[in-house]
Design an enzyme around this catalytic site. Structure first.
Site, PDB file in Angstrom:
ATOM      1  CB  CYS A  42      -2.354 123.826  93.764  1.00  0.00           C
ATOM      2  SG  CYS A  42      -1.952 125.287  92.752  1.00  0.00           S
ATOM      3  CG  ASP A  44       2.323 126.994  94.742  1.00  0.00           C
ATOM      4  OD1 ASP A  44       3.493 126.782  95.151  1.00  0.00           O
ATOM      5  OD2 ASP A  44       1.791 128.112  94.816  1.00  0.00           O
ATOM      6  NE  ARG A  46       4.399 128.892  96.940  1.00  0.00           N
ATOM      7  CZ  ARG A  46       3.742 130.051  96.987  1.00  0.00           C
ATOM      8  NH1 ARG A  46       4.180 131.012  97.771  1.00  0.00           N
ATOM      9  NH2 ARG A  46       2.658 130.233  96.252  1.00  0.00           N
ATOM     10  CG  HIS A  98      -1.716 126.155  97.982  1.00  0.00           C
ATOM     11  ND1 HIS A  98      -0.947 127.303  97.903  1.00  0.00           N
ATOM     12  CD2 HIS A  98      -2.025 125.838  96.704  1.00  0.00           C
ATOM     13  CE1 HIS A  98      -0.806 127.631  96.618  1.00  0.00           C
ATOM     14  NE2 HIS A  98      -1.447 126.772  95.875  1.00  0.00           N
ATOM     15  CB  CYS A 101      -4.028 129.148  95.685  1.00  0.00           C
ATOM     16  SG  CYS A 101      -4.097 128.318  94.080  1.00  0.00           S
TER      17      CYS A 101
HETATM   18 CO    CO Z   1      -2.175 127.094  93.973  1.00  0.00          CO
END
Ligand code: CO
Length: 204
Positions: A42, A44, A46, A98, A101
Site C-alpha cells: 500500500c 500508506d 506508515r 496492512h 488501511c
Molecule cells: Co493502505
C-alpha cells in the site's frame, strides 16, 4: 520553500552513514540490482517496504498503490511484475496489506470520495465475493477481515497474470505470498496463503 533543503540534508547524512559502515556500498550497487523479492504494498506512508523488513537498498523491488491492488488490466503493476519476474528473476512476490488501511475503510463506506471511488470498486468486488465472511461482524472487525481478504484476492490476481503463469510453465521457481502488517506494533503476519504453482491457486 522551493528546495526542501532539510530533505537533501537528511539524504546526504544517510548516504554518508551507509558509506561509512560499508565503504563502496553505492558503487557496488550501481553496477547491478539482483533483488530476490518483489513487494506489492500500500502507498500508506506508515508501511515503507524496505524499512519494515529491515532490508537495504538493492534487496526489494517495490510497487505500491492505494490498498495494494493487483488489477488485471493495470499496465503499471503488470509491467512491474513482468520486469521483476522476467528480467530480475525474483524468487518471491509479496503482496503486503496492512490493518487500518484507509483504502479498505473507504471501500466499506458510501462511495463519495471522488475519482478514487473508481479504484476502490476493486475492493468492493472483494466485499461482494466474501459477503458470507463479512456479514455479522462489527465495522472494525469487518475492516480488519477485509484487509486480509483483499490480500488473499490480490495474491490470486498475481498468480493469474500471464507473466506468472508463463514463468511457472517454464519451470521458474517463484512463490507468491500474502502478508499483513500491523501499523499498531510494527509486526508482519504471514496469511498462510503462499502459492508456488498453478495447482495451489484453487486453495485461495
Ligand atoms: Co493502505
Amino acid at each position: 520553500m522551493k528546495t526542501l533543503k532539510h530533505i537533501f540534508d537528511r539524504n546526504a547524512q544517510w548516504a554518508a552513514n551507509i558509506e561509512k559502515n560499508d565503504p563502496g556500498f553505492f558503487d557496488t550497487l550501481s553496477k547491478q540490482q539482483a533483488p530476490e523479492y518483489l513487494w506489492i504494498g500500500c502507498s500508506d506512508s506508515r508501511v515503507p517496504a524496505n524499512q519494515i523488513v529491515d532490508l537495504p537498498p538493492g534487496e526489494v523491488f517495490v510497487h505500491r498503490n492505494i490498498a495494494n491492488l493487483v488489477v488485471h488490466t493495470d499496465l503499471n503493476c503488470l509491467s512491474v511484475i513482468q520486469y521483476a519476474v522476467d528480467v530480475l528473476k525474483v524468487r518471491h512476490i509479496i503482496v503486503c496489506g496492512h490493518y487500518g488501511c484507509g483504502g479498505i475503510r473507504a471501500a466499506l463506506e458510501k462511495p463519495e470520495h471522488g475519482l478514487i471511488d473508481n479504484w476502490l470498486r476493486h475492493i468492493r468486488d472483494v466485499v461482494r465475493f466474501n459477503e458470507d465472511r463479512l456479514s455479522g461482524l462489527n465495522p472494525e472487525q469487518q475492516a480488519d477481515v477485509l484487509c486480509e481478504l483483499n490480500v488473499i484476492e490480490q495474491v490470486a490476481n498475481v498468480c493469474n497474470t500471464t507473466v506468472v503463469q508463463k514463468a511457472w510453465e517454464n519451470g521458474s521457481v517463484l512463490s507468491v505470498h500474502g502478508w499483513i502488517y500491523n501499523i499498531g506494533n510494527g509486526i508482519l503476519k504471514d496469511l498462510d496463503t503462499t502459492i508456488t504453482c498453478p495447482d495451489d491457486i484453487i486453495r485461495c
